[in-house]
Design a protein around this motif. Structure first.
Motif, mmCIF file in Angstrom:
data_model
loop_
_atom_site.group_PDB
_atom_site.id
_atom_site.type_symbol
_atom_site.label_atom_id
_atom_site.label_comp_id
_atom_site.label_asym_id
_atom_site.label_seq_id
_atom_site.Cartn_x
_atom_site.Cartn_y
_atom_site.Cartn_z
ATOM 1 N N ALA A 49 10.416 -8.991 -5.255
ATOM 2 C CA ALA A 49 9.912 -7.613 -5.379
ATOM 3 C C ALA A 49 10.819 -6.645 -4.626
ATOM 4 C CB ALA A 49 8.480 -7.529 -4.845
ATOM 5 N N ILE A 50 11.345 -7.064 -3.476
ATOM 6 C CA ILE A 50 12.275 -6.216 -2.717
ATOM 7 C C ILE A 50 13.558 -6.018 -3.504
ATOM 8 C CG2 ILE A 50 13.733 -6.125 -0.651
ATOM 9 C CD1 ILE A 50 11.431 -7.583 0.828
ATOM 10 N N ARG A 51 14.083 -7.104 -4.115
ATOM 11 C CA ARG A 51 15.347 -7.018 -4.861
ATOM 12 C C ARG A 51 15.219 -6.109 -6.081
ATOM 13 N NH1 ARG A 51 15.807 -12.596 -3.698
ATOM 14 N NH2 ARG A 51 15.118 -13.173 -5.786
ATOM 15 N N THR A 52 14.048 -6.130 -6.729
ATOM 16 C CA THR A 52 13.863 -5.305 -7.937
ATOM 17 C C THR A 52 13.378 -3.900 -7.616
ATOM 18 O OG1 THR A 52 11.598 -6.136 -8.223
ATOM 19 C CG2 THR A 52 13.359 -7.325 -9.380
ATOM 20 N N GLY A 53 13.113 -3.629 -6.336
ATOM 21 C CA GLY A 53 12.638 -2.302 -5.949
ATOM 22 C C GLY A 53 11.160 -2.086 -6.181
ATOM 23 N N SER A 54 10.430 -3.149 -6.529
ATOM 24 C CA SER A 54 8.998 -3.014 -6.832
ATOM 25 C C SER A 54 8.126 -3.024 -5.584
ATOM 26 C CB SER A 54 8.539 -4.142 -7.763
ATOM 27 O OG SER A 54 9.192 -4.070 -9.005
ATOM 28 N N SER A 55 8.703 -3.412 -4.438
ATOM 29 C CA SER A 55 7.892 -3.527 -3.227
ATOM 30 C C SER A 55 7.375 -2.177 -2.737
ATOM 31 C CB SER A 55 8.702 -4.207 -2.123
ATOM 32 O OG SER A 55 9.866 -3.461 -1.836
ATOM 33 N N VAL A 56 8.005 -1.081 -3.200
ATOM 34 C CA VAL A 56 7.541 0.255 -2.785
ATOM 35 C C VAL A 56 6.334 0.713 -3.598
ATOM 36 C CG1 VAL A 56 9.841 0.936 -2.004
ATOM 37 C CG2 VAL A 56 9.161 1.426 -4.357
ATOM 38 N N ASP A 57 6.039 0.002 -4.687
ATOM 39 C CA ASP A 57 4.872 0.337 -5.508
ATOM 40 C C ASP A 57 3.600 0.072 -4.711
ATOM 41 O OD1 ASP A 57 3.941 0.584 -8.652
ATOM 42 O OD2 ASP A 57 2.638 -0.727 -7.493
ATOM 43 N N LEU A 58 2.666 1.030 -4.707
ATOM 44 C CA LEU A 58 1.447 0.917 -3.906
ATOM 45 C C LEU A 58 0.643 -0.331 -4.259
ATOM 46 C CD1 LEU A 58 -0.578 2.148 -1.872
ATOM 47 C CD2 LEU A 58 -1.547 3.444 -3.772
ATOM 48 N N PHE A 59 0.522 -0.621 -5.565
ATOM 49 C CA PHE A 59 -0.274 -1.786 -5.975
ATOM 50 C C PHE A 59 0.389 -3.089 -5.526
ATOM 51 C CE2 PHE A 59 -1.361 1.593 -8.994
ATOM 52 C CZ PHE A 59 -2.749 1.608 -8.855
ATOM 53 N N VAL A 60 1.719 -3.129 -5.593
ATOM 54 C CA VAL A 60 2.440 -4.331 -5.155
ATOM 55 C C VAL A 60 2.308 -4.507 -3.646
ATOM 56 C CG1 VAL A 60 4.695 -5.454 -4.989
ATOM 57 C CG2 VAL A 60 4.061 -4.245 -7.084
ATOM 58 N N SER A 61 2.495 -3.417 -2.882
ATOM 59 C CA SER A 61 2.397 -3.535 -1.417
ATOM 60 C C SER A 61 0.984 -3.933 -0.991
ATOM 61 C CB SER A 61 2.824 -2.232 -0.746
ATOM 62 O OG SER A 61 1.987 -1.164 -1.120
ATOM 63 N N ASN A 62 -0.033 -3.420 -1.674
ATOM 64 C CA ASN A 62 -1.405 -3.839 -1.368
ATOM 65 C C ASN A 62 -1.620 -5.313 -1.673
ATOM 66 O OD1 ASN A 62 -2.228 -1.355 -0.413
ATOM 67 N ND2 ASN A 62 -3.212 -0.718 -2.310
ATOM 68 N N ALA A 63 -1.067 -5.768 -2.801
ATOM 69 C CA ALA A 63 -1.191 -7.186 -3.168
ATOM 70 C C ALA A 63 -0.464 -8.063 -2.158
ATOM 71 C CB ALA A 63 -0.646 -7.407 -4.573
ATOM 72 N N LEU A 64 0.692 -7.617 -1.671
ATOM 73 C CA LEU A 64 1.436 -8.366 -0.649
ATOM 74 C C LEU A 64 0.649 -8.423 0.659
ATOM 75 C CD1 LEU A 64 5.024 -6.982 -1.298
ATOM 76 C CD2 LEU A 64 4.385 -9.398 -1.393
ATOM 77 N N THR A 65 0.107 -7.280 1.072
ATOM 78 C CA THR A 65 -0.694 -7.236 2.299
ATOM 79 C C THR A 65 -1.879 -8.193 2.199
ATOM 80 O OG1 THR A 65 -0.089 -4.904 2.571
ATOM 81 C CG2 THR A 65 -1.930 -5.701 3.876
ATOM 82 N N ASP A 66 -2.561 -8.168 1.057
ATOM 83 C CA ASP A 66 -3.718 -9.040 0.833
ATOM 84 C C ASP A 66 -3.315 -10.512 0.846
ATOM 85 O OD1 ASP A 66 -6.579 -9.359 0.046
ATOM 86 O OD2 ASP A 66 -5.682 -10.192 -1.772
ATOM 87 N N MET A 67 -2.165 -10.813 0.188
ATOM 88 C CA MET A 67 -1.704 -12.208 0.129
ATOM 89 C C MET A 67 -1.410 -12.740 1.530
ATOM 90 S SD MET A 67 1.298 -14.227 0.292
ATOM 91 C CE MET A 67 2.645 -13.067 0.002
ATOM 92 N N TYR A 68 -0.684 -11.957 2.346
ATOM 93 C CA TYR A 68 -0.362 -12.420 3.694
ATOM 94 C C TYR A 68 -1.624 -12.536 4.548
ATOM 95 C CZ TYR A 68 4.688 -12.055 2.983
ATOM 96 O OH TYR A 68 5.975 -12.256 2.547
ATOM 97 N N ALA A 69 -2.545 -11.578 4.401
ATOM 98 C CA ALA A 69 -3.789 -11.622 5.181
ATOM 99 C C ALA A 69 -4.601 -12.869 4.841
ATOM 100 C CB ALA A 69 -4.609 -10.368 4.921
ATOM 101 N N LYS A 70 -4.726 -13.185 3.554
ATOM 102 C CA LYS A 70 -5.529 -14.339 3.145
ATOM 103 C C LYS A 70 -4.832 -15.666 3.422
ATOM 104 C CE LYS A 70 -8.422 -11.908 -0.141
ATOM 105 N NZ LYS A 70 -8.688 -11.531 -1.531
ATOM 106 N N CYS A 71 -3.512 -15.613 3.610
ATOM 107 C CA CYS A 71 -2.782 -16.824 3.996
ATOM 108 C C CYS A 71 -2.729 -16.982 5.518
ATOM 109 C CB CYS A 71 -1.362 -16.794 3.443
ATOM 110 S SG CYS A 71 -1.280 -17.025 1.655
ATOM 111 N N GLY A 72 -3.411 -16.072 6.237
ATOM 112 C CA GLY A 72 -3.494 -16.183 7.693
ATOM 113 C C GLY A 72 -2.308 -15.605 8.431
ATOM 114 N N CYS A 73 -1.461 -14.846 7.746
ATOM 115 C CA CYS A 73 -0.273 -14.262 8.383
ATOM 116 C C CYS A 73 -0.482 -12.757 8.557
ATOM 117 C CB CYS A 73 0.980 -14.534 7.553
ATOM 118 S SG CYS A 73 1.370 -16.277 7.356
#
Length: 588
Positions: A461-485
């Motif tokens: 997502a960082i390489r394609t520039g998609s990480s700045v998308d609000l929905f992607v960043s929220n999904a990343l935050t949620d993924m790390y939170a639910k994985c305990g990180c």
């Protein structure tokens, strides 16, 4: 034995052929009849008969006009090889650019890209370029998106003084418009000494297609008020989608008034565009009224009203219009099916969706990429993952929407490993994931604690520039939170755009850890920033207070006057677990 489109054209052609073959005809009349014969040829066999007659009467290879007509006809019927043969046979008798221009045009008609060899050879041999050369060769540049060559030819146009020719100018507009050079389009248009209706329509169409809506409307108004030309059907059909895109019903109504005043409302194409505009602007009654007033509706008319109703989520009405379309004997096409399938999904009429699939098979439309994508989505949302996979695997051509629909299919139907594997497969097949791909697959990683693939997806997502998308960043935050990180979740949170969902993810995440006080801090920060606190916000912070046994902070949350609607949403079992952890039950 040749088969022709209709008996009338066959009889007319054979009458002309008999005139040509008549021995008593003069050479001049025979030549004129042959030109008419070639012009009226409706198939490759008829073109060959005309060619044979020209040879029989000894007009070839000397006749430039007959050769040029045949070159174009052979190109029209996809036989550019014969066009080239005729050109080389007659070239020794040519003294102007006419035959060269004809070949350049013929290759464009036959969709043959000769890398501008004909034009280059023409220049090399010193043939004098004329006002017909440039429109034909610039059209070839536009078709092949040859920006560098087009700019080179534009330079020659300027050097030879053809930039003042309106036809050359119009073709330059087409070239730069096709190649996305909008600044060049505006510059060429502004510098045109003479303009016609085509010039105005071209520049309006270019800005409309490329999403520069304000400029398109401004040019349309300027054309109507100051140019001396009246907007025609092409002008109106070019600008109405702009009103639809902007959801500008006021301008749409003004253009409708102009259409009625000038009598263009009788044109079915204009009627179809008006149906679409009113639908996209939310004027259901107006859209239906225009549809009902179209005297000769076609498939596009029906598709316009169906897609308008679907766009406004008037799904039952869209279904009724589809039934009327079928009852009226109008054959649905790929646009109809791809518009109707999402409607049936919303209505949960999945069996009817399967009937649509059957229709598409009957009409040979199952291979259409838009229909196939809609079918995948329909089967996925109905829980029929296998059928969705079958449609996907049978597709000859796939686009990013196809891959995303399949990733969503696996994610929705709890096939987490398949979803992750498919994202890897799509990259192996050369398809680049986008923000939709990531927002579909990251919740899968979160659901099963798939941290390593989640990190791989984050890197992509960082390489394609998609990480700045609000929905992607929220999904990343949620993924790390639910994985305990939570440390990684917090890092993504700090680096990204944030909304209520972003805060709620961390409030819930921290409420389940020993750092519960961070939930309360984030909750209060939401309030300070004026963000809307919803049931998720309150569940997270109350859970954190319960874990901390923080009665004082709990009272502060209570002091925020939780709305009754949110109190009703809080689950009974959640409230029970909260009560057990708070020592002062009297306060509760």
């Amino acid at each position: 034995m040749f088969s022709f489109s209709n008996n009338a054209s066959v009889k007319a052609f054979h009458h002309l052929l008999s005139t040509v073959l008549c021995k008593h005809s003069s050479s001049f009349s025979t030549h004129a009849s042959l030109l008419s014969l070639i012009s009226n040829a409706k198939s490759l066999p008829q073109t060959k008969q005309s060619h044979a007659s020209a040879l029989l009467n000894a007009f070839l290879p000397q006749s430039i006009s007959l050769c040029a007509s045949l070159i174009l006809k052979y190109a029209t019927f996809h036989d550019p090889t014969t066009s080239l043969y005729l050109f080389h046979q007659t070239l020794p008798f040519s003294r102007s650019a006419f035959l060269w221009n004809t070949l350049i045009r013929a290759l464009s008609v036959a969709r043959v890209n000769d890398d501008f060899r004909t034009y280059n050879q023409m220049v090399k041999m010193g043939v004098r370029l004329d006002d017909h050369t440039f429109p034909f060769v610039l059209k070839a540049c536009a078709d092949s998106l040859s920006v560098q060559k087009g700019r080179e030819i534009h330079g020659v146009v300027f050097k030879l003084g053809f930039d003042s020719d309106v036809f050359v100018g119009n073709t330059l507009l087409l070239f730069y418009g096709n190649c996305g050079g909008l600044k060049d389009v505006k510059r060429v248009f502004d510098e045109m000494l003479e303009r016609d209706v085509v010039s105005w329509n071209s520049v309006i169409g270019v800005f409309s297609v490329h999403g520069f809506y304000a400029e398109a409307i401004h040019l349309f108004c300027e054309m109507n008020l100051r140019s001396g030309f009246r907007p025609n059907m092409v002008s109106v059909v070019s600008v109405l989608p702009v009103c639809a895109g902007l959801e500008d019903g006021v301008t749409g109504r003004q253009i409708h008034c102009y259409v009625v005043k000038t009598g263009l409302d009788s044109q079915v194409t204009v009627g179809n565009a008006l149906v679409d505009v009113y639908g996209k602007c939310g004027y259901v009654k107006d859209s239906r009224r225009v549809f009902d007033e179209i005297s000769e509706r076609n498939g596009v008319s029906w598709n316009a009203i169906i897609t308008s109703l679907a766009y406004l989520e008037r799904n039952q009405d869209a279904l009724e219009m589809f039934r009327l379309m079928i009852d009226g004997g109008v054959k649905p096409n790929s646009v109809t099916f791809s518009s109707m399938l999402p409607v049936l999904v919303e209505l949960k009429l999945f069996d009817f969706g399967m009937e649509i699939h059957g229709f598409s098979l009957r009409f040979g439309l199952e291979s259409d990429i838009f229909v196939a994508n809609a079918l995948i989505d329909m089967y996925a949302k109905s829980g029929r993952s296998l059928q969705a996979s079958n449609v996907f695997n049978q597709m000859g051509e796939k686009n990013i929407v196809s891959w995303n629909a399949m990733v969503a299919n696996f994610a929705q139907n709890r096939l987490e490993l398949a979803a992750v594997d498919l994202v890897r497969q799509m990259q192996a097949d050369g398809e680049i994931p986008n923000s939709v791909t990531f927002t579909n697959v990251l919740p899968v990683c979160a659901r099963i604690g798939f941290l390593r693939p989640g990190k791989e997806i984050h890197a992509r997502a960082i390489r394609t520039g998609s990480s700045v998308d609000l929905f992607v960043s929220n999904a990343l935050t949620d993924m790390y939170a639910k994985c305990g990180c939570l440390n990684l979740a917090r890092r993504v949170f700090k680096m990204s755009l944030r909304d209520e969902v972003s805060y709620n993810i961390l409030i819930i995440g921290y409420s389940q850890t020993t750092n519960c006080s961070e939930s309360l801090r984030l909750f209060l920060e939401m309030g300070i920033k004026g963000m809307k606190l919803d049931v998720v916000s309150y569940m997270g912070v109350i859970s954190a207070c319960a874990n901390l046994a923080a009665l004082k902070q709990g009272k502060e949350v209570h002091g925020l006057a939780i709305p009754d609607s949110i109190i009703q949403c809080l689950k009974i079992e959640f409230r029970g677990s909260f009560y057990k952890r708070v020592p002062d039950l009297q306060v509760v």
